[in-house]
Design a protein around this motif. Structure first.
Motif, PDB file in Angstrom:
ATOM      1  N   SER A  39      76.623 132.008  80.938  1.00 31.33           N
ATOM      2  CA  SER A  39      78.063 131.908  81.185  1.00 31.33           C
ATOM      3  C   SER A  39      78.409 132.439  82.573  1.00 31.33           C
ATOM      4  O   SER A  39      79.186 131.824  83.311  1.00 31.33           O
ATOM      5  CB  SER A  39      78.829 132.682  80.113  1.00 31.33           C
ATOM      6  OG  SER A  39      80.199 132.672  80.393  1.00 31.33           O
ATOM      7  N   GLU A  42      77.116 129.906  85.179  1.00 34.68           N
ATOM      8  CA  GLU A  42      77.915 128.680  85.232  1.00 34.68           C
ATOM      9  C   GLU A  42      79.241 128.890  85.968  1.00 34.68           C
ATOM     10  O   GLU A  42      79.828 127.943  86.475  1.00 34.68           O
ATOM     11  CB  GLU A  42      78.168 128.153  83.817  1.00 34.68           C
ATOM     12  CG  GLU A  42      76.918 127.567  83.200  1.00 34.68           C
ATOM     13  CD  GLU A  42      77.112 127.131  81.756  1.00 34.68           C
ATOM     14  OE1 GLU A  42      76.367 126.246  81.335  1.00 34.68           O
ATOM     15  OE2 GLU A  42      77.983 127.675  81.057  1.00 34.68           O
ATOM     16  N   LEU A  66      72.392 122.659  87.656  1.00 35.83           N
ATOM     17  CA  LEU A  66      73.550 122.759  86.776  1.00 35.83           C
ATOM     18  C   LEU A  66      74.790 122.149  87.417  1.00 35.83           C
ATOM     19  O   LEU A  66      75.727 121.774  86.719  1.00 35.83           O
ATOM     20  CB  LEU A  66      73.799 124.221  86.411  1.00 35.83           C
ATOM     21  CG  LEU A  66      72.623 124.934  85.737  1.00 35.83           C
ATOM     22  CD1 LEU A  66      72.933 126.409  85.539  1.00 35.83           C
ATOM     23  CD2 LEU A  66      72.295 124.277  84.401  1.00 35.83           C
ATOM     24  N   SER A  67      74.811 122.075  88.732  1.00 33.68           N
ATOM     25  CA  SER A  67      75.919 121.469  89.475  1.00 33.68           C
ATOM     26  C   SER A  67      75.445 121.262  90.909  1.00 33.68           C
ATOM     27  O   SER A  67      74.295 121.564  91.243  1.00 33.68           O
ATOM     28  CB  SER A  67      77.157 122.367  89.438  1.00 33.68           C
ATOM     29  OG  SER A  67      76.967 123.503  90.269  1.00 33.68           O
TER      30      SER A  67
END
Length: 85
Positions: A39, A42, A66-67
């Motif tokens: 968390s 992210e 993740l991005s």
């Protein structure tokens, strides 16, 4: 698979792991520790996760980006401590 290998059949999962750790070391593993870590990650940016594909620990790493700002790099023929060998 306990059929074509030398290991006897047995159940193994979070419950069995907790029992084993409690019996051997009187501790209970924090099986979901990574959820708070994930968390926090992210909600971050500009992190590069590097993974040597020869590293035996890579399965615990972040293997997919993740991005666009949380990027995973896979490095072929690299692994934990291989540079010291």
């Amino acid at each position: 698979d306990n059929i074509s290998d030398m290991f006897p059949p047995r159940e193994w999962g979070p419950t069995q792991l907790s029992r084993y750790c409690q019996k051997m070391w009187s501790i209970k593993p924090q099986i979901t520790w990574y959820q708070s870590w994930l968390s926090a990650v992210e909600n971050s940016s500009r992190i590069i996760f590097t993974n040597g594909l020869w590293d035996p620990w890579r399965s615990g790493g972040v293997l997919k980006s993740l991005s666009s700002t949380l990027v995973s790099l896979k490095i072929p023929e690299a692994g934990h401590m291989y540079d010291l060998a």
